[in-house]
Motif scaffolding. Structure first.
Motif, PDB file in Angstrom:
ATOM      1  N   LEU A  89     -23.621  21.960 -33.097  1.00 21.39           N
ATOM      2  CA  LEU A  89     -24.559  20.873 -32.332  1.00 21.39           C
ATOM      3  C   LEU A  89     -25.011  21.421 -30.740  1.00 21.39           C
ATOM      4  O   LEU A  89     -26.026  21.602 -30.746  1.00 21.39           O
ATOM      5  CB  LEU A  89     -24.281  19.634 -32.327  1.00 21.39           C
ATOM      6  N   GLY A  90     -23.994  21.621 -30.618  1.00 26.09           N
ATOM      7  CA  GLY A  90     -24.205  22.469 -28.773  1.00 26.09           C
ATOM      8  C   GLY A  90     -24.891  23.748 -28.422  1.00 26.09           C
ATOM      9  O   GLY A  90     -25.763  23.950 -27.279  1.00 26.09           O
ATOM     10  N   LEU A  91     -25.127  24.898 -29.100  1.00 28.07           N
ATOM     11  CA  LEU A  91     -25.902  25.668 -29.207  1.00 28.07           C
ATOM     12  C   LEU A  91     -27.021  25.552 -30.691  1.00 28.07           C
ATOM     13  O   LEU A  91     -27.972  26.491 -30.724  1.00 28.07           O
ATOM     14  CB  LEU A  91     -25.336  26.966 -29.891  1.00 28.07           C
ATOM     15  N   THR A  94     -30.321  27.268 -28.402  1.00 21.93           N
ATOM     16  CA  THR A  94     -30.136  28.587 -28.527  1.00 21.93           C
ATOM     17  C   THR A  94     -30.277  29.434 -30.216  1.00 21.93           C
ATOM     18  O   THR A  94     -30.953  30.300 -30.407  1.00 21.93           O
ATOM     19  CB  THR A  94     -28.503  29.002 -28.596  1.00 21.93           C
ATOM     20  N   ILE A  95     -29.365  29.059 -31.061  1.00 18.66           N
ATOM     21  CA  ILE A  95     -29.783  28.770 -32.861  1.00 18.66           C
ATOM     22  C   ILE A  95     -31.097  29.043 -32.966  1.00 18.66           C
ATOM     23  O   ILE A  95     -31.734  29.919 -32.989  1.00 18.66           O
ATOM     24  CB  ILE A  95     -29.327  28.250 -33.747  1.00 18.66           C
ATOM     25  N   ALA A  96     -32.346  28.171 -31.894  1.00 16.51           N
ATOM     26  CA  ALA A  96     -33.819  27.970 -32.749  1.00 16.51           C
ATOM     27  C   ALA A  96     -34.160  28.526 -32.086  1.00 16.51           C
ATOM     28  O   ALA A  96     -35.363  29.222 -32.711  1.00 16.51           O
ATOM     29  CB  ALA A  96     -33.807  26.632 -32.214  1.00 16.51           C
ATOM     30  N   GLU A 114     -34.786  22.504 -34.370  1.00 19.60           N
ATOM     31  CA  GLU A 114     -33.400  22.871 -33.652  1.00 19.60           C
ATOM     32  C   GLU A 114     -33.130  21.942 -33.870  1.00 19.60           C
ATOM     33  O   GLU A 114     -32.074  21.267 -34.896  1.00 19.60           O
ATOM     34  CB  GLU A 114     -33.612  22.621 -32.339  1.00 19.60           C
ATOM     35  N   LEU A 115     -34.194  20.877 -34.972  1.00 15.91           N
ATOM     36  CA  LEU A 115     -33.442  19.459 -35.713  1.00 15.91           C
ATOM     37  C   LEU A 115     -33.048  20.157 -37.009  1.00 15.91           C
ATOM     38  O   LEU A 115     -32.153  18.907 -37.614  1.00 15.91           O
ATOM     39  CB  LEU A 115     -34.272  18.217 -35.796  1.00 15.91           C
ATOM     40  N   GLY A 116     -33.548  21.124 -37.361  1.00  7.49           N
ATOM     41  CA  GLY A 116     -32.990  21.835 -38.439  1.00  7.49           C
ATOM     42  C   GLY A 116     -31.160  22.461 -38.595  1.00  7.49           C
ATOM     43  O   GLY A 116     -30.383  22.236 -39.196  1.00  7.49           O
ATOM     44  N   VAL A 117     -31.701  23.010 -37.580  1.00 10.16           N
ATOM     45  CA  VAL A 117     -30.021  22.931 -36.867  1.00 10.16           C
ATOM     46  C   VAL A 117     -28.792  22.465 -36.813  1.00 10.16           C
ATOM     47  O   VAL A 117     -27.769  22.347 -37.365  1.00 10.16           O
ATOM     48  CB  VAL A 117     -29.791  24.136 -35.696  1.00 10.16           C
ATOM     49  N   VAL A 182     -24.763  19.923 -23.900  1.00  8.69           N
ATOM     50  CA  VAL A 182     -23.519  20.142 -23.457  1.00  8.69           C
ATOM     51  C   VAL A 182     -22.187  19.008 -24.054  1.00  8.69           C
ATOM     52  O   VAL A 182     -21.236  19.324 -24.151  1.00  8.69           O
ATOM     53  CB  VAL A 182     -23.897  19.952 -22.323  1.00  8.69           C
ATOM     54  N   VAL A 183     -22.917  17.840 -23.977  1.00  8.37           N
ATOM     55  CA  VAL A 183     -21.503  16.903 -24.184  1.00  8.37           C
ATOM     56  C   VAL A 183     -20.675  17.628 -25.424  1.00  8.37           C
ATOM     57  O   VAL A 183     -20.039  16.956 -26.102  1.00  8.37           O
ATOM     58  CB  VAL A 183     -22.399  15.142 -24.645  1.00  8.37           C
TER      59      VAL A 183
END
Length: 432
Positions: A89-91, A94-96, A114-117, A182-183
């Protein structure tokens, strides 16, 4: 408690608290996902629903694995998977970015990459979390001699996580300017530390169950070695009194999701709980009352756990589920009496919601052999979190197409049905 009891209890308290901490963090993230991804409640709701449904749907398989491989490996996998899901979730941004595609198309619906990630992270969480309850509860009932105390501490830890999760996420978001990525990374740390701690714990997983010494079958050894035996044992379980227990926990899950999912918004709509302006900021008392309600569950879990060693578990279930029905019927009339009576009712609701959990956990142990205890708890949490998840759309339909009194009438019927089945078990046990 002896040394083994304490080691097992400490391990399951850690894992149980983290499972429910993460479970109740997701609702805090949802408003941020809606605003940042520019998507709809239906899409985000479906995505979150996938993770929550896997939490229950994966439980039977987790039960089989528990019976074959033991509890500790699954608890370790649960902690590692949940921590990994929050790292994911936090990354997610970056992954997207590395994927290089701004949007994905699913059935003609455009979804930000990103929502897919995020969806994948929720799937990882759901699968990982589904491992816990069959493994943890099997470990208590097969390895702990002071079972009632272990259930009390185990349940209390779960409720601390339930209340702490949304509170901690809210505080972190406030200080980090709503940077949920970050959370998420910060929240991944406790699970990963938990893995390092759990690896070092040595426990005897079968210390509390008898081992056959006369040439008979060892009760602690699982006979599930093939798909055909899985279906055979499942058929045997569901043809016994366990079917009644399964029905009870299914009703419990329906009530749990039905009353908790929409309760924050319902509390906000009640006139006696109005928003408060404080130095230019709006405080929503409904959110704090909701957290307080979850916190009172700590007392319910502890008292219920202690009582499982002192009264018949069937009696505890009957009283607890009867209280479900009474609270549902009294909810709307109590709102007319003022704030204090209403707050007391909310406290009672939080107490009884979690009071019944140690009782149905102990009931499963009483009505199933130790050799399929993992499978039994797998079906239990399929009922609680899998089928029980239907309480959310049931409540939504009642609010959308009917009215608030119909919702609480439906909840009263569900509580009454669970109480009736519990009374049947109590009567059957006394007549045995």
């Amino acid at each position: 408690m002896n040394r083994n009891d304490r080691a097992i209890t400490g391990l399951v308290m850690l894992a149980h608290s983290l499972v429910h901490t993460y479970e109740f963090v997701f609702p805090v993230f949802i408003p941020l996902w809606l605003s940042q991804f520019g998507t709809t409640e239906a899409i985000v709701g479906a995505i979150v629903g996938i993770g929550l449904s896997l939490f229950g749907l994966g439980a039977p398989l987790a039960g089989v694995l528990t019976d074959r491989r033991g509890s500790k490996p699954l608890i370790l996998a649960c902690l590692f998977g949940m921590g990994g899901s929050f790292v994911l979730l936090g990354l997610s941004s970056t992954i997207a970015g590395l994927i290089g595609i701004s949007q994905l198309s699913m059935s003609g619906i455009a979804i930000p990459t990103e929502l897919g990630v995020v969806t994948i992270a929720l799937i990882v969480w759901g699968v990982s979390a589904s491992l816990y309850h069959p493994a943890g509860l099997s470990l208590i009932t097969r390895g702990v001699e002071a079972r009632g105390s272990a259930f009390a501490y185990h349940g209390t830890a779960g409720n601390i996580g339930t209340a702490l999760g949304p509170l901690l996420a809210t505080i972190l978001l406030f200080f980090l300017s709503n940077n949920w990525r970050v959370v998420a990374l910060i929240l991944a740390v406790p699970a990963l530390i938990g893995v390092a701690y759990a690896v070092r714990i040595n426990v005897n997983e079968t210390a509390a169950v008898s081992t056959a010494t006369d040439g008979g079958t060892n009760e602690t050894e699982s006979g599930i070695s093939s798909l055909s035996e899985f279906f055979s044992l499942s058929k045997t379980l569901l043809a016994s009194a366990f079917l009644v227990v399964f029905s009870i926990v299914m009703f419990s899950g329906l009530y749990y999701r039905g009353v908790l999912t929409f309760l924050p918004s319902l509390l906000g709509d009640i006139g006696i709980i109005a928003p408060i302006e404080f130095y230019g900021r709006t405080i929503e008392p409904a959110n704090y009352l909701y957290t307080g309600l979850l916190a009172t569950g700590v007392g319910g879990q502890y008292v219920g756990g202690k009582l499982t060693d002192r009264i018949p578990v069937e009696l505890g279930l009957t009283v607890g589920y009867a209280a479900f029905g009474v609270v549902a019927l009294a909810f709307l009339p109590i709102t007319a009496l003022g704030l204090i009576p209403f707050v007391l009712l909310l406290a009672l609701l939080g107490f009884v919601l979690f009071f019944v959990q140690p009782f149905y956990q102990a009931t499963v142990a009483d009505y199933t052999p130790a050799s399929v205890r993992g499978l039994s708890y797998g079906y239990t949490y399929l009922g609680v979190f899998g089928i029980g998840a239907l309480g959310t759309p049931l409540a939504g339909a009642a609010l959308t197409y009917l009215s608030l009194p119909y919702l609480f009438g439906l909840l009263a019927v569900i509580g009454g049905a669970a109480a009736g089945l519990s009374l049947y078990l109590l009567t059957a046990e006394r007549n045995r």
